[in-house]
Motif scaffolding. Structure first.
Motif, PDB file in Angstrom:
ATOM      1  N   SER A   1       0.866  -1.342  -0.072  1.00 50.11           N
ATOM      2  CA  SER A   1       0.069   0.089   0.147  1.00 50.11           C
ATOM      3  C   SER A   1       0.784   1.275  -0.135  1.00 50.11           C
ATOM      4  CB  SER A   1      -0.836   0.222   1.218  1.00 50.11           C
ATOM      5  OG  SER A   1      -0.167   0.206   2.492  1.00 50.11           O
ATOM      6  N   ASP A   2       0.065   2.226  -0.576  1.00 53.87           N
ATOM      7  CA  ASP A   2       1.236   3.694  -0.444  1.00 53.87           C
ATOM      8  C   ASP A   2       1.621   3.974   1.148  1.00 53.87           C
ATOM      9  OD1 ASP A   2       0.985   3.919  -3.384  1.00 53.87           O
ATOM     10  OD2 ASP A   2      -0.965   5.210  -3.041  1.00 53.87           O
ATOM     11  N   GLU A   3       0.691   3.675   1.924  1.00 52.24           N
ATOM     12  CA  GLU A   3       0.895   3.745   3.428  1.00 52.24           C
ATOM     13  C   GLU A   3       2.181   3.149   3.777  1.00 52.24           C
ATOM     14  OE1 GLU A   3      -1.760   2.785   7.335  1.00 52.24           O
ATOM     15  OE2 GLU A   3      -2.905   4.178   5.808  1.00 52.24           O
ATOM     16  N   THR A   4       2.203   1.724   3.327  1.00 51.16           N
ATOM     17  CA  THR A   4       3.124   0.822   3.888  1.00 51.16           C
ATOM     18  C   THR A   4       4.492   1.457   3.146  1.00 51.16           C
ATOM     19  OG1 THR A   4       1.920  -0.914   4.096  1.00 51.16           O
ATOM     20  CG2 THR A   4       4.422  -1.241   3.729  1.00 51.16           C
ATOM     21  N   LYS A   5       4.384   1.813   1.704  1.00 52.52           N
ATOM     22  CA  LYS A   5       5.678   2.447   1.272  1.00 52.52           C
ATOM     23  C   LYS A   5       5.965   3.699   1.978  1.00 52.52           C
ATOM     24  CE  LYS A   5       4.231   0.380  -3.268  1.00 52.52           C
ATOM     25  NZ  LYS A   5       3.895   0.733  -4.629  1.00 52.52           N
ATOM     26  N   SER A   6       5.236   4.647   2.222  1.00 50.44           N
ATOM     27  CA  SER A   6       5.516   5.923   2.870  1.00 50.44           C
ATOM     28  C   SER A   6       5.987   5.606   4.203  1.00 50.44           C
ATOM     29  CB  SER A   6       4.401   6.795   3.117  1.00 50.44           C
ATOM     30  OG  SER A   6       3.915   7.305   1.692  1.00 50.44           O
ATOM     31  N   ALA A   7       5.475   4.574   4.957  1.00 51.50           N
ATOM     32  CA  ALA A   7       6.190   4.412   6.372  1.00 51.50           C
ATOM     33  C   ALA A   7       7.470   3.738   6.071  1.00 51.50           C
ATOM     34  CB  ALA A   7       4.990   3.429   6.853  1.00 51.50           C
ATOM     35  N   GLY A   8       7.771   3.034   4.971  1.00 47.45           N
ATOM     36  CA  GLY A   8       8.968   2.385   4.987  1.00 47.45           C
ATOM     37  C   GLY A   8      10.129   3.168   4.501  1.00 47.45           C
ATOM     38  N   ILE A   9       9.800   4.424   3.648  1.00 52.23           N
ATOM     39  CA  ILE A   9      10.643   5.333   3.427  1.00 52.23           C
ATOM     40  C   ILE A   9      11.011   6.178   4.572  1.00 52.23           C
ATOM     41  CG2 ILE A   9      11.006   7.416   1.874  1.00 52.23           C
ATOM     42  CD1 ILE A   9      11.260   4.772   0.235  1.00 52.23           C
ATOM     43  N   ALA A  10      10.003   6.506   5.285  1.00 53.40           N
ATOM     44  CA  ALA A  10      10.304   7.346   6.595  1.00 53.40           C
ATOM     45  C   ALA A  10      10.973   6.566   7.626  1.00 53.40           C
ATOM     46  CB  ALA A  10       8.831   7.731   7.334  1.00 53.40           C
ATOM     47  N   ALA A  11      10.820   5.092   7.671  1.00 53.91           N
ATOM     48  CA  ALA A  11      11.624   4.615   8.575  1.00 53.91           C
ATOM     49  C   ALA A  11      13.092   4.499   7.972  1.00 53.91           C
ATOM     50  CB  ALA A  11      11.026   3.066   8.942  1.00 53.91           C
ATOM     51  N   TRP A  12      13.106   4.257   6.841  1.00 53.22           N
ATOM     52  CA  TRP A  12      14.720   4.254   6.113  1.00 53.22           C
ATOM     53  C   TRP A  12      15.237   5.685   6.384  1.00 53.22           C
ATOM     54  CZ3 TRP A  12      15.102  -0.083   2.780  1.00 53.22           C
ATOM     55  CH2 TRP A  12      16.648  -0.283   2.401  1.00 53.22           C
ATOM     56  N   GLY A  13      14.666   6.514   6.295  1.00 48.30           N
ATOM     57  CA  GLY A  13      15.353   7.881   6.575  1.00 48.30           C
ATOM     58  C   GLY A  13      15.790   8.087   7.839  1.00 48.30           C
ATOM     59  N   ALA A  14      14.851   7.606   8.570  1.00 50.26           N
ATOM     60  CA  ALA A  14      15.078   7.793  10.415  1.00 50.26           C
ATOM     61  C   ALA A  14      16.230   7.081  10.409  1.00 50.26           C
ATOM     62  CB  ALA A  14      13.761   7.307  11.189  1.00 50.26           C
ATOM     63  N   TRP A  15      16.394   5.551  10.132  1.00 53.46           N
ATOM     64  CA  TRP A  15      17.574   4.726  10.260  1.00 53.46           C
ATOM     65  C   TRP A  15      18.877   5.467   9.654  1.00 53.46           C
ATOM     66  CZ3 TRP A  15      21.744   2.780   7.673  1.00 53.46           C
ATOM     67  CH2 TRP A  15      22.352   1.845   8.482  1.00 53.46           C
ATOM     68  N   MET A  16      19.008   6.230   8.482  1.00 56.82           N
ATOM     69  CA  MET A  16      19.856   6.820   8.141  1.00 56.82           C
ATOM     70  C   MET A  16      20.375   7.938   8.958  1.00 56.82           C
ATOM     71  SD  MET A  16      20.903   5.386   5.505  1.00 56.82           S
ATOM     72  CE  MET A  16      21.987   6.552   4.468  1.00 56.82           C
ATOM     73  N   ARG A  17      19.322   8.763   9.447  1.00 59.45           N
ATOM     74  CA  ARG A  17      19.520   9.857  10.519  1.00 59.45           C
ATOM     75  C   ARG A  17      20.203   9.349  11.733  1.00 59.45           C
ATOM     76  NH1 ARG A  17      15.159  11.450   8.194  1.00 59.45           N
ATOM     77  NH2 ARG A  17      13.704  10.772   9.931  1.00 59.45           N
ATOM     78  N   GLN A  18      19.479   8.194  12.309  1.00 59.82           N
ATOM     79  CA  GLN A  18      20.178   7.580  13.548  1.00 59.82           C
ATOM     80  C   GLN A  18      21.674   7.066  13.377  1.00 59.82           C
ATOM     81  OE1 GLN A  18      17.939   3.963  14.701  1.00 59.82           O
ATOM     82  NE2 GLN A  18      19.247   3.754  16.534  1.00 59.82           N
ATOM     83  N   HIS A  19      22.094   6.538  12.248  1.00 59.17           N
ATOM     84  CA  HIS A  19      23.339   5.963  12.007  1.00 59.17           C
ATOM     85  C   HIS A  19      24.409   6.974  11.249  1.00 59.17           C
ATOM     86  CE1 HIS A  19      22.201   2.409  13.923  1.00 59.17           C
ATOM     87  NE2 HIS A  19      21.217   2.531  13.303  1.00 59.17           N
ATOM     88  N   ALA A  20      23.748   8.174  11.178  1.00 61.52           N
ATOM     89  CA  ALA A  20      24.678   9.313  10.282  1.00 61.52           C
ATOM     90  C   ALA A  20      25.956   9.239  10.620  1.00 61.52           C
ATOM     91  CB  ALA A  20      23.912  10.683  10.357  1.00 61.52           C
ATOM     92  N   ASP A  21      26.558   9.270  11.782  1.00 61.70           N
ATOM     93  CA  ASP A  21      27.750   9.277  12.201  1.00 61.70           C
ATOM     94  C   ASP A  21      28.596   8.163  11.562  1.00 61.70           C
ATOM     95  OD1 ASP A  21      27.473  11.701  13.340  1.00 61.70           O
ATOM     96  OD2 ASP A  21      27.558  10.533  15.379  1.00 61.70           O
ATOM     97  N   ALA A  22      27.971   7.194  11.520  1.00 61.12           N
ATOM     98  CA  ALA A  22      28.561   5.731  11.025  1.00 61.12           C
ATOM     99  C   ALA A  22      28.345   5.515   9.548  1.00 61.12           C
ATOM    100  CB  ALA A  22      27.878   4.465  11.787  1.00 61.12           C
ATOM    101  N   VAL A  23      27.701   6.233   8.874  1.00 60.73           N
ATOM    102  CA  VAL A  23      27.383   5.932   7.256  1.00 60.73           C
ATOM    103  C   VAL A  23      28.716   6.824   6.587  1.00 60.73           C
ATOM    104  CG1 VAL A  23      25.934   6.529   5.447  1.00 60.73           C
ATOM    105  CG2 VAL A  23      25.106   5.694   7.299  1.00 60.73           C
ATOM    106  N   VAL A  24      29.331   5.862   5.965  1.00 61.91           N
ATOM    107  CA  VAL A  24      30.460   6.425   5.081  1.00 61.91           C
ATOM    108  C   VAL A  24      30.059   6.653   3.830  1.00 61.91           C
ATOM    109  CG1 VAL A  24      32.807   5.730   4.023  1.00 61.91           C
ATOM    110  CG2 VAL A  24      32.161   5.016   6.318  1.00 61.91           C
ATOM    111  N   GLU A  25      29.211   5.956   3.099  1.00 62.76           N
ATOM    112  CA  GLU A  25      28.451   6.078   1.824  1.00 62.76           C
ATOM    113  C   GLU A  25      27.212   5.579   1.746  1.00 62.76           C
ATOM    114  OE1 GLU A  25      28.879   4.451  -2.870  1.00 62.76           O
ATOM    115  OE2 GLU A  25      30.837   4.361  -1.503  1.00 62.76           O
ATOM    116  N   THR A  26      26.227   6.524   1.486  1.00 66.21           N
ATOM    117  CA  THR A  26      24.786   6.328   1.664  1.00 66.21           C
ATOM    118  C   THR A  26      24.171   5.058   0.711  1.00 66.21           C
ATOM    119  OG1 THR A  26      24.143   8.083  -0.081  1.00 66.21           O
ATOM    120  CG2 THR A  26      24.060   8.622   2.199  1.00 66.21           C
TER     121      THR A  26
END
Length: 112
Positions: A22-47
């Motif tokens: 569903s569009d709702e699931t896709k949106s939730a997934g993209i938001a969660a992925w972005g949150a994961w990237m922000r949470q681990h921003a200090d560890a991410v060398v290449e996105t």
């Protein structure tokens, strides 16, 4: 600190399942992925990002090829266990129909 390549792995039926989300699931997934990237921003060398078609090059030539890799990211951590812990409950398989995340240490190129 060491660098680790994290490979987002799919399954043969993953591509078929994505359009059914569903569009709702896709949106939730993209938001969660972005949150994961922000949470681990200090560890991410290449996105990294999603990956598309694959070609296999061998002594036999160039051919279309299908593998299970759907995307990647490079992270920095003290150990492979610490790097792996970053991906527990990752949106790739917690929300999307991804199969797993494989983490592998990037080794230095041997001096020659």
């Amino acid at each position: 600190m060491k660098n680790f390549l994290a490979l987002y792995m799919g399954s043969p039926n993953m591509a078929a399942a994505i359009p059914d989300l569903s569009d709702e699931t896709k949106s939730a997934g993209i938001a969660a992925w972005g949150a994961w990237m922000r949470q681990h921003a200090d560890a991410v060398v290449e996105t990294g990002g999603p990956l598309g078609r694959t070609k296999k090059i061998s002594p036999a030539g160039v051919a279309d090829f299908r593998n299970a890799v759907t995307g990647y990211v490079v992270v920095r951590a003290e150990t492979i266990d610490a790097a792996a812990a970053m991906f527990v409950d990752h949106p790739h398989f917690a929300i999307f129909p991804g199969d797993s995340v494989e983490v592998v240490e990037q080794l230095p190129i041997p001096a020659g």
